[in-house]
Write an enzyme that holds these catalytic residues in place. Structure first.
Site, PDB file in Angstrom:
ATOM      1  N   HIS A  19     -10.826  -5.708   9.473  1.00 44.51           N
ATOM      2  CA  HIS A  19     -11.681  -5.386   7.992  1.00 44.51           C
ATOM      3  C   HIS A  19     -12.776  -4.624   7.857  1.00 44.51           C
ATOM      4  CE1 HIS A  19      -8.268  -8.096   6.608  1.00 44.51           C
ATOM      5  NE2 HIS A  19      -8.495  -7.938   5.421  1.00 44.51           N
ATOM      6  N   GLU A  26       0.787  -1.287  -0.034  1.00 36.86           N
ATOM      7  CA  GLU A  26       0.112   0.066   0.033  1.00 36.86           C
ATOM      8  C   GLU A  26       0.977   1.249  -0.055  1.00 36.86           C
ATOM      9  OE1 GLU A  26      -0.851  -2.698   1.841  1.00 36.86           O
ATOM     10  OE2 GLU A  26      -2.731  -3.077   0.800  1.00 36.86           O
TER      11      GLU A  26
END
Lengths: 323, 319
Positions: free
Chosen positions: A129, A60
């Site tokens: 998540h 990322e």
């Protein structure tokens, strides 16, 4: 006007902007061959090719860092983070780089960058998540943070974000992709940094955004049956935060409930309530209420998860408490 | 190389040295705030490396950036004014020592988070590939940056996408006060490029001509499509990590050994021994550099503070 899903609206905005401007390109995990883990970029790879729809490693910081660099050269990257929870792995690039470079170098660096990230709970994905960390990102001057709650706003605001000269974090909600709504065709732009009154009412103001707009609307429908007319203000943008419609509504109803999916502590509700107290104290008829997620890491179990997330009943209860 | 090119390299190195010596004084007088990381001892690295870049080649570095700025063509005036936080500084007084830049000169900063500019460098190169520019992005960083995740993400991405980046590790032997072998699993840092299937080499960073020569070759290879390459430059910082470093981590004997390899001294002897310039000509360059730095200090001191409205400028381009 067509009635399409949020997913289609976002996809349409991306497609149209890529057709319009060759500088726009997409990069992220599984955006290409796979077609996007939420199928937002399905068909893009075949149409626009691997240079403009770039699959990245699972890295990322590299995704956001590379998007920043490409933006500095005059391109208009749309970087996709598979979920906003992975933004923490790119936190430095979002907070210390994207949000700072323009200011820190005296205006000479310009970053027309969009980061798309999906957040929110309710799908039993467990604590890592399922977060709604929007307020964290909205804390930093230099970054624009938007989170539309309707398909039309999603299309119009994504187009505005792509055309913006500033870095924009565009937050989507995983359980809204199937939500349908009327969406204008073609070049439809909704300016960033403008909240809006989504529903008119005279008894109470509900301030909300993203997924909680849907929850708040359901609550307002039920309240209407009891003769309580709730006005709903959709913030749409968290930074810049447009308090205009909020204050306008509050000065009329004198009561407010703020509904957010994230945690209450240091959150969007805290910010909005403080600003109402600061700017409209003379209009306050009852303490402002906040509805938010229980202060726990979201559990996997479906029943427990739903207990932690704000529900329609929670909004109704809060509204009745301020009346 | 023409004679004036040789003299120009010498001039740049002396300007950097004098500018930094003066900035250390100004720091001690409280005229420069924040952190001040001096490049003294490492001048040959950026001077050699940048002397052979084309205008379209992009330079990006870490926070030890004063020398890089000078080599990229920023004036001593605008660098010194930035150090003093003045409106006339290259970043309008809002960046400071660690955040010098001039994008018109393709100098993309001065970045103060260790390793964070490496993925950005990959993005600059991606921008050039996307737009069919025949440019090389030169990304400089210290040995300390090779232990952080950004380094590995960026090198990997650059190789996967075959980006035109020259990764330049300035190995000055210490990440702050921690010696390379105490922080890095491999002390021969260029070996880390092996993990990404990337060609690498090392060069003596105290010798400007050696740095220049190897750089020129690598730029050409990258420009011709070799993909990213890695250059480890062996160097030494003569001063502490930043001002106020007690330097408990190294011995005075070690420092003395390196001081005998002063890059300016080495180049000075090289120019004399090869009859490229006379002692008198070099003294003249020193004199000119001295005057340039004096002028820069006077300019910076006389420059105005940023006006109050500057505080809220440049948060966003729009609104």
């Amino acid at each position: 006007m067509a009635r399409i899903t949020m997913r289609e609206a976002i996809s349409q905005a991306l497609w149209e902007e890529m057709e319009r401007d060759p500088r726009v390109f997409i990069l992220g995990e599984e955006v290409g061959v796979w077609g996007g883990t939420y199928a937002v970029t399905k068909g893009f790879y075949d149409h626009f090719g691997p240079e403009r729809v770039r699959d990245t490693p699972i890295a990322e910081a590299a995704i956001i860092g590379a998007a920043i660099g490409a933006a500095l050269t005059g391109l208009r990257p749309v970087a996709e983070l598979m979920t906003i929870n992975f933004a923490f792995s790119a936190m430095d690039h979002i907070v210390n780089q994207a949000a700072k470079l323009h200011y820190m170098f005296g205006g000479q660096m310009i970053l027309p960058l969009v980061i798309r990230a999906v957040g929110g709970g309710g799908r039993q994905l467990g604590a890592t998540h399922s977060q709604t960390p929007d307020a964290i990102f909205a804390h930093f001057p230099g970054l624009k943070v938007v989170a539309p709650g309707t398909p039309a706003d999603a299309k119009g605001m994504l187009k505005a974000a792509i055309r913006s000269q500033d870095p924009v974090l565009f937050i989507e909600h995983a359980t809204l992709y199937q939500t349908r709504g009327e969406v204008p065709e073609g070049d439809y732009i909704v300016p960033l940094g403008k909240s809006t009154i989504q529903r008119e009412g005279r008894h109470v103001t509900i301030v909300t955004y993203s997924k909680m707009l849907e929850i708040s609307t359901k609550a307002a429908d039920q309240l209407a049956k009891e003769g309580i007319e709730a006005e709903i203000v959709d913030l749409r943008s968290l930074r810049p935060l447009d308090m205009g419609p909020v204050l306008e509504s509050f000065k009329k109803t004198n009561r407010a409930v703020i509904v957010e999916e994230g945690w209450k502590s240091y959150g969007v509700g805290a910010e909005v309530a403080s600003r109402i107290y600061e700017e409209a104290f003379d209009y306050v008829d009852a303490p402002i209420k906040r509805v938010a997620q229980a202060e726990v890491p979201l559990p996997y179990n479906r029943t427990l998860e739903q207990m932690a997330l704000p529900q329609v009943e929670d909004v109704i209860k809060a509204v009745k408490e301020v009346l | 190389m023409e004679k004036r090119d040789y003299l120009d390299l010498y001039h740049q190195m002396v300007v950097i040295r004098r500018l930094e010596e003066r900035s250390a004084e100004l720091y001690q007088q409280g005229k420069i705030g924040g952190f001040l990381h001096l490049y003294i001892g490492q001048e040959a690295v950026s001077t050699g490396l940048i002397s052979v870049r084309r205008p379209e080649d992009r330079i990006i570095t870490a926070y030890r950036d004063h020398g890089v700025a000078i080599n990229c063509g920023l004036s001593a005036r605008e660098v010194m004014a930035e150090l003093l936080g003045k409106a006339t500084g290259c970043s309008r007084g809002k960046g400071g020592s660690m955040h010098l830049a001039d994008v018109k000169k393709n100098f993309w900063g001065g970045h103060a988070i260790v390793g964070a500019h490496l993925p950005i460098a990959a993005g600059l190169a991606l921008g050039d590939v996307y737009q069919n520019n025949q440019a090389v992005t030169v990304c400089m960083f210290g040995d300390g940056a090779t232990n952080i995740g950004y380094f590995h993400e960026a090198l990997n991405l650059s190789k996967v996408w075959n980006l035109p980046v020259l990764w330049v590790c300035e190995n000055n032997q210490y990440g702050m006060g921690t010696a390379v072998e105490r922080a890095s699993a491999v002390s021969e840092i260029r070996r880390k490029a092996d993990g990404y299937g990337m060609k690498s080499e090392a060069v003596d960073g105290m010798d400007v001509m050696k740095v220049r020569e190897v750089s020129a070759r690598l730029y050409e290879e990258i420009r011709n499509g070799s993909g990213p390459q890695f250059l480890e430059v062996i160097t030494y910082r003569f001063r502490g990590h930043s001002m106020g470093d007690p330097e408990r981590y190294r011995s005075s004997e070690e420092v003395k050994t390196w001081l005998e390899n002063d890059p300016i001294g080495i180049y000075h002897r090289y120019l004399l021994e090869n009859d490229i310039a006379s002692e008198e000509e070099l003294q003249q360059q020193i004199q000119m550099a001295e005057e340039e730095v004096n002028d820069a200090v006077a300019f910076a001191e006389a420059s105005p503070e940023p006006p109050a409205e500057e505080l809220f400028k440049h948060i966003y381009v729009e609104g």
